[in-house]
Structure formats: structure tokens, C-alpha cells
Design an enzyme around this catalytic site. Structure first.
Site, mmCIF file in Angstrom:
data_model
loop_
_atom_site.group_PDB
_atom_site.id
_atom_site.type_symbol
_atom_site.label_atom_id
_atom_site.label_comp_id
_atom_site.label_asym_id
_atom_site.label_seq_id
_atom_site.Cartn_x
_atom_site.Cartn_y
_atom_site.Cartn_z
ATOM 1 N N GLU A 1 -10.383 1.832 3.342
ATOM 2 C CA GLU A 1 -10.325 1.353 1.746
ATOM 3 C C GLU A 1 -10.459 -0.119 1.695
ATOM 4 O O GLU A 1 -10.968 -0.958 1.125
ATOM 5 C CB GLU A 1 -9.547 2.127 0.758
ATOM 6 C CG GLU A 1 -9.599 1.764 -0.400
ATOM 7 C CD GLU A 1 -8.691 2.491 -1.290
ATOM 8 O OE1 GLU A 1 -7.584 2.836 -0.898
ATOM 9 O OE2 GLU A 1 -8.751 2.235 -2.579
ATOM 10 N N HIS A 2 -9.316 -0.699 2.259
ATOM 11 C CA HIS A 2 -8.809 -1.883 2.262
ATOM 12 C C HIS A 2 -8.608 -2.655 3.473
ATOM 13 O O HIS A 2 -7.983 -1.983 4.410
ATOM 14 C CB HIS A 2 -7.662 -2.404 1.515
ATOM 15 C CG HIS A 2 -7.399 -1.832 0.104
ATOM 16 N ND1 HIS A 2 -6.773 -0.512 -0.189
ATOM 17 C CD2 HIS A 2 -7.981 -2.096 -1.112
ATOM 18 C CE1 HIS A 2 -6.852 -0.432 -1.549
ATOM 19 N NE2 HIS A 2 -7.665 -1.339 -1.874
ATOM 20 N N HIS B 1 -51.327 21.731 -7.352
ATOM 21 C CA HIS B 1 -51.019 20.423 -7.068
ATOM 22 C C HIS B 1 -52.306 19.847 -6.982
ATOM 23 O O HIS B 1 -52.981 19.086 -7.695
ATOM 24 C CB HIS B 1 -50.271 20.202 -5.816
ATOM 25 C CG HIS B 1 -48.799 20.401 -6.233
ATOM 26 N ND1 HIS B 1 -48.233 21.656 -6.926
ATOM 27 C CD2 HIS B 1 -47.754 19.348 -6.076
ATOM 28 C CE1 HIS B 1 -46.874 21.251 -6.936
ATOM 29 N NE2 HIS B 1 -46.666 19.854 -6.647
ATOM 30 N N HIS C 1 2.442 2.926 -3.115
ATOM 31 C CA HIS C 1 1.480 3.681 -4.081
ATOM 32 C C HIS C 1 1.994 5.237 -4.167
ATOM 33 O O HIS C 1 1.779 5.869 -5.138
ATOM 34 C CB HIS C 1 0.011 3.680 -3.787
ATOM 35 C CG HIS C 1 -0.675 2.504 -4.510
ATOM 36 N ND1 HIS C 1 -0.709 2.283 -5.708
ATOM 37 C CD2 HIS C 1 -1.177 1.299 -3.803
ATOM 38 C CE1 HIS C 1 -1.422 1.225 -6.138
ATOM 39 N NE2 HIS C 1 -1.662 0.492 -4.811
ATOM 40 N N GLN D 1 0.730 -1.193 -0.039
ATOM 41 C CA GLN D 1 -0.135 -0.129 0.011
ATOM 42 C C GLN D 1 0.961 1.203 -0.009
ATOM 43 O O GLN D 1 0.518 2.445 -0.811
ATOM 44 C CB GLN D 1 -0.801 -0.191 1.245
ATOM 45 C CG GLN D 1 -2.390 0.725 1.103
ATOM 46 C CD GLN D 1 -3.151 0.072 -0.053
ATOM 47 O OE1 GLN D 1 -3.687 0.732 -0.831
ATOM 48 N NE2 GLN D 1 -3.120 -1.370 -0.064
ATOM 49 N N ASP E 1 -6.348 -6.032 -6.155
ATOM 50 C CA ASP E 1 -5.919 -4.995 -6.981
ATOM 51 C C ASP E 1 -6.105 -5.592 -8.393
ATOM 52 O O ASP E 1 -6.206 -4.807 -9.498
ATOM 53 C CB ASP E 1 -4.404 -4.727 -6.697
ATOM 54 C CG ASP E 1 -4.369 -3.752 -5.369
ATOM 55 O OD1 ASP E 1 -5.535 -3.181 -5.109
ATOM 56 O OD2 ASP E 1 -3.191 -3.675 -5.017
#
Lengths: 432, 432
Positions: free
Chosen positions: A329-330, A422, A262, A259, A363
């Protein structure tokens, strides 16, 4: 030095709160520049694209045209080795079969009083897929963004990609071909997003744009939002690994670093119930960092944002609360009762269960999508999927009997809300 | 004068394009003010809310507390007549049973090579519901926003509503009670949105905020987006009525005006294949306008944005294309073959089928949601529903055998993308 937190400490809550609030991105204020570019593209179309592409990408459309001929996508496969094509094909097929299960069913029914109603799903007609240039140009991301659109039934999938001097990454073209992208243009930045939103002589507009990009692309997506749809604005990636002591510290360290490599703003967090194991992982991280190609990025990420959190018990309600508050996220569960724990977690983009499911599988070839909610947004949003490329239309049909039955309540509520036109639109049909 | 267009005219495409591009809202630039308010609430919490509420709503929390005691919601029912309570209850029940059908199913499965994977849906933990003050404070909107959240399983549904001098609309409180709102606070504007996003001493933060509001509320929602989730930013309402000559012009005129009375920026469009019928509707609109309570608003909307489009054939592909390009929030099909046409339409928030389904039924008691995509956004988005209050988590579980089977492809792709820590996290487990 990564951050060390101990859930038993008195000051833990304060420190954990400030840890959750850490800002991991510098968001450059490019709004004014982007707004000018968008206006220029709206007004001058292709001429504006030509100007910006010459300036930013050193590419002259008079020499290399904006549109990449569709046959070049298939031809790109020739420049890629067989093993990589096989891997991309495996990934494509697994993503496709997983996402086919997400196709929603229409729901058309008649209620007890005879009202026909329901929901019908249709695909978005055309979507744009932004692919970044340079090193962030990942073929796996092309698959993850394009395949769900194909599964949804989107007819036009328009890829835009900046190309310095006109050169394109053959892997990206090959992935576009395998995924089913229908048009590719050499254009990037805010100008590409503007072209997708408003159209130019060469690029027909789309109804939605997805895909990652730099600060200019993100700002452009925010600005065109409403005119067309956009996906989430993704922040730096993150992983939370929950691990007991019965793991190989080197495996866990490798996952944390996958991770961290990245982006220097990426975040890798370990929660463990064993302080000695946490130290062993920390030592393994330091060791492995030295051998990485992207050591500088991974080191920055680990030093600035990496964290090791010691808890008394991985399976306690207290730990579950921490996991849900981090809303990663993960989320990797490398622990004995991973299944039980997974069933209880509420906030996570994706959960990787057990010691043999490194996040990296997700991934590439797991089948689920790798475009996932970052920065705690798993509390309220989901990963990319087929529904992001479809929309739901409500259907309602009354006959005279049903209108007589439901009409008076509608008239009453219209009156209560002070909307007499209406009320009239119903009462006129009932001769009231 | 409304706009008259004839699809057979040579200049139709040009005029239709400019018609589609009409801007119907003045968006005041309040970003800087809103940004200051948000920062102030983040820093000073309740003290900031107290200050802004005193200033904007002439309400002092020392006299009337911010939180509305929960029992006041039930007590509000006493101030509402029985017929209205029955109408609200009917609406609530129909909305609930329609939305219960939208509850998604989890999908957990094992693929042919033994990988366990799937998608699991969970409710957002807490949501905020913004309710505007004054005349735009509609009990029906409280039901439409809160009931799907209750159906989704959201535990905390926090309503915020500005109250001039502390006074609240009993209908809104009654609707909140019937819908199942769990907390109500007398606070509005950007400060209310900031409190929902960041929390104060009195208001716990939520994960998502929904509901309509003025320019300040809309700007605040845009600014907190990412920290928490938001629903769409709704623009002025619109209706497209497709009608053949076999309609009572007065019925169709009433439907056009029911939309026009909402807002001077609202838009009512008629498509018909009979010019004389179009003129009859136009005359009926002029007649009915005079008798309306909200005549001034409806007249402005009809004069500035109303449109009558003549086509040769309602059922032609050409007309279908126009309908899809308009992508109306509300589409009424008052024509003989309404079912057939409805089945072909792709872009619409909701479709009201046949001569006895005025759109107003959908506003109140149809069962489907009245929060729908405006300003052509039905091309890429859907009305509010249960899924807006839930999120999907991906699950993935491999054993050693599955990792051996999929691992090499992941390693290959990681290598192709230049991410060697990604590759290592798999290879270290395979002793490669």
C-alpha cells in the site's frame, strides 16, 4: 519477534511465499445478520433505522434527530483550535489541487470513414461517505474521501456516522464542512449502508458508497454492491520501507511504527542490504515502542507481522521483484538512488521517495490520496481518486454512408454468432 | 404482453418505480459449492482441475491436454471463412484504435513549494479472460475483453474456456489469435477462476480476471475478489430506444429484438412521444418475432420485460429524468434532435445517436467496447476500457525544506487524531 528473512538463503522462496500469504484479519461471518438488517431497512425505512440506532448507538431520534442540521457543520469549526483548522485547511487545499489534475477529458472525434465516436465523463449524481465512530473517526479520512467527490462534480455528498448517544466528533464535522459534504446523518453500521443504497423517508438513496468501516459495514457494502457502487473493501494498512545503511535507524523505526500503531493487523516491512543496519532498526523499534501511546497495538502488529528482509543489493532485479510481489500500500524508498528505483517499481499504492518523505506526510498534507490498495491489491487496483466518482459513456454516430461501410461486417459476425435478430437490425436499414 | 406506461398517468411514478425495481435474473445460490471447488483447487491444483473437468466437461487431460498449444490459435484461422476473418480483423482494428485513445498519461509535476508529486500508470502484469462454453461463446467478446488489455500493455493474457469433450469453437480461437491472447486453457467454471486466482502447477496465477460466465463463474469471481481483481458482474443485457414518429417501426422493432434475443432476462424498452407509433412498433415486434431463429428467447424477454413508455415530449426535462433513472446499458436515440439529447444524458453505458446507428454496430465494429454496465449500474460505473487493465501509483518526494514547511501541519493532525507514532515520524526528522 518480527520475521527475519534473508534473500540469499536456500529456503527464502518458500518462506517469502508463506509470508505473502499471511492472513492479517479475522473476518467475522456477519453476513446473515447484515442481510436481515438490510431487508429490514428496505422494508421499514426510517422505523428500522430508529430501532437499530437505539439498540446499537443508544440514540433516540425523538430526542436527537437523525439529520445533523447543515449549519452545525460550520459551527463545529468554533470548537476546534485555530492551528488544527489551519492544518485541515492546508490538507484540504493540497488534496484539492492534486485531485483537480485527475479530472479526465472527454474525447470526441470523427474517424477516417466519418463515424463520430468518443467517450464522455460525467460525475456520479450522489455518493455516500461512511465515517466510522469512536477512535477510528478520522477527520483526514473525511477530507480524502469527500474532496475528490467534490472535484468530480458530485452534487450530493451524504455522510453517515454512528454517534454514541448522539455525540459527534467536532473535528469530523469541521472536516466535513471544509470538504463540502452536503448532508450528514447520525446513523452507522449495516443499517446506514442499507439506507444509502435503498433510501428511507429521510435519506434519499445514493449511487455509490465509499469509506472504511467495521466487519458489518464491509459485509453490507459487499451485499449492496451492484444495486449501488462501492469503493474497495480496505484491509489493515501496510508499509514497506527500502533503506540503505546511510539512514538514521530511528527515522526508519519511527516510520515502521507509524504504520504499526494503526491496527494490530497492520504490517511494517523493512528491506535493507545491510544486516547491521537492520538490527539497529530492530533495536530502535523496540526502544520507541515503549514510549508510544498506542504501544499495545503497535507491539502486536510488529511482533506478529513486522518483517526485516535482508537482500544483497537494493537495486538488483531480484529485489525489484520482491518489491513488486509485496505490492505494498505504502512504499518508502529511503535510499541513495530512490528516484531511479521509484521509476522501476510497478506495484505500489503510493511511493514516498527519499529520506525526507515519511509516509505520514501522505496521510495528511502531501496532496495525494491516503485511501490506497491494501493486501497486495496494488497489483490490480489504484488509490481513491476523481475517476472513482465519475463514469464514462461511449458515444457512437453513423450516417447512412458509414452504416453501408461497416454494416456488412456486423451482419457477418452476427451470423457467425447465431444471432439473427442482430443481423436483421442492420440489414433492414440497408435493404439487404 | 409487454409493459405499457404513460408518463401522464397519475399512477405513473408508482408503476415506473416498480418497473425499475424488476428482478430479471434468477440468482441460484451456489456459494457453498463454489467455495468447496475453490478450496479444492487451492489445495490440489491440477489434480482438482482434472477431476472437475472430467466431471463437468467429459474431458480427460490425459487424452487432450489442458493447455491449447499456441500454434493452434493461428491454425484455427484456417477453419474460418475469409469473410468472417475480415470482419473479425476489421472489428479488432477498430476496437484497438478506439481504445488506444484511452491510454492515460502520467502526471509528474513540482508544486509551488517544491514538492515533487504525481501519478504514474502501469499495466496489470497478467490477466485472465473467462470465455463461456457452448452458444454463449462469442468471438466478439474475446476481442472486446482482450484488445483493451493488449493496448494497456498487459504481458500475459490467459484465456480459459470450458470445452465439452475437448472441442473448441474455432471462431473463438481465431479471435484469441487476432486479439493477442498469450495462453489458452481448456478449463471452465469456478475451477477455472480458482486456478487463475491461486495458480496450479500448469496455470500461473494472474492479478485480475474479466469476462462473462454463468452463476458458478460469477460466484467464484465474487469469492476471489480481493485476492485478485475482477471486472463487473454483468447481468442480462438491455436497450432503451428513444424514438419519435418519423422512424420506420420495423427498424425500431428490429433493434428491440436484437437485444431480446440475447437472453430471456434481457430487456428492451421504447420511449416515444407518439402512441400510434408505439403501437406500430409493438405490432412490428410481434410480426418479426415469428421469423426469428431465437424466437422463444426473444418472445420470453419481450413478454416479461419489454416496455413501451409514452411521454408528452421526448426532449422535456421529465423525459430526460426518466432516461437517467433507467440508466440503460445501451441507449439508442432515433429522433430528430438526437445530438442535443445525447449531450444532456448523464447515465448510460453507451449512446447510439441517430436513426442509422443501430446498437448492433457497437456490439461488433463500432470500435467502442460492448462490455457495458447493466441493471442501472451506469449510474456509477463505466464500460470496460484500457483503465481496467492499468493501475495508478501516487508519487511523493519532499526535500528537507518541504518537510519543514508541511511537517508541522502533519504533526498537528496526527495529534488531533491521537496517533503519536505518526507525529514522531515527522518530528524526529525536524528535531522537534
Amino acid at each position: 519477534m518480527p520475521i527475519f528473512l534473508n534473500a540469499s538463503n536456500a529456503e527464502f522462496e518458500t518462506r517469502f511465499k508463506s509470508f505473502l500469504g499471511m492472513k492479517r484479519e479475522v473476518s467475522a461471518d456477519v453476513d446473515a445478520t447484515v442481510s436481515e438488517i438490510i431487508d429490514d431497512v428496505r422494508e421499514n425505512g426510517d422505523a428500522a433505522l430508529k430501532k437499530y440506532t437505539l439498540k446499537f448507538d443508544k440514540l433516540d431520534y425523538d430526542e436527537t434527530p437523525m439529520r445533523v442540521p447543515q449549519q452545525e457543520l460550520a459551527e463545529a469549526l468554533k470548537g476546534v483550535d485555530d492551528e488544527t483548522i489551519e492544518a485541515l485547511t492546508l490538507a484540504r487545499d493540497r488534496i484539492r489541487s492534486h485531485h483537480e489534475r485527475q479530472l479526465p477529458k472527454d474525447d470526441l472525434y470523427t474517424d477516417p470513414i466519418g463515424v463520430e465516436l468518443g467517450s464522455r465523463w460525467t460525475a456520479v449524481e450522489a455518493v455516500g461517505l461512511y465515517v466510522p465512530g469512536g477512535t477510528a473517526s478520522y477527520p483526514s479520512s473525511v477530507l480524502m474521501n469527500a474532496v475528490p467527490a467534490v472535484v468530480a462534480g458530485v452534487e450530493r455528498i451524504v455522510m453517515v456516522v454512528p454517534s454514541l448517544g448522539g455525540a459527534l466528533n467536532p473535528l469530523v464535522l469541521a472536516a466535513a464542512h471544509l470538504a463540502g459534504v452536503t448532508e450528514v446523518y447520525r446513523v452507522g453500521g449495516a443499517q446506514a449502508v442499507a439506507a444509502l443504497a435503498y433510501g428511507t423517508e429521510t435519506i434519499e438513496p445514493v449511487a455509490k458508497v465509499v469509506g472504511p468501516g467495521n466487519a458489518y459495514v464491509a459485509a453490507a457494502k459487499r451485499q449492496v454492491f451492484g444495486t449501488i457502487g462501492i469503493d474497495m473493501i480496505a484491509g489493515p494498512s501496510e508499509v514497506l520501507v527500502v533503506a540503505d545503511k546511510d539512514n538514521d535507524p530511528d527515522w526508519v523505526a519511527a516510520d515502521l511504527l507509524a504504520q504499526a500503531e494503526h491496527d494490530s493487523g497492520a504490517q511494517s516491512i523493512l528491506i535493507t542490504d545491510n544486516a547491521a543496519f537492520g538490527e539497529a532498526v530492530s533495536a530502535a523499534v523496540e526502544r520507541q515502542l515503549k514510549a508510544l501511546d498506542r504501544s499495545e497495538i503497535a507491539t502486536a502488529s510488529w511482533q506478529d507481522f513486522g518483517a526485516i528482509i535482508n537482500v544483497d543489493d537494493i537495486y538488483s532485479d531480484q529485489t525489484l521483484k520482491l518489491i513488486n510481489r509485496i505490492a505494498a500500500e505504502h512504499l518508502e524508498l529511503a535510499c541513495e538512488n530512490a528516484d531511479t528505483l521509484a521509476a522501476k517499481v510497478r506495484n505500489a499504492g503510493a511511493i514516498f521517495i527519499g529520506r525526507h518523505t515519511p509516509e505520514v506526510i501522505g496521510d495528511y498534507v502531501g496532496g495525494s490520496n491516503h485511501v490506497l490498495p491494501t493486501a497486495r491489491s496494488a497489483r490490480f487496483s489504484s488509490g481513491l481518486g476523481v475517476l472513482d466518482f465519475m463514469k464514462r459513456t461511449s458515444l457512437l454516430k453513423l450516417g447512412p454512408d458509414q452504416l453501408r461501410e461497416l454494416g456488412p461486417a456486423a451482419i457477418r459476425l452476427a451470423e457467425a454468432e447465431g444471432l439473427d435478430a442482430h443481423g436483421r437490425s442492420v440489414s433492414i436499414r440497408l435493404n439487404l
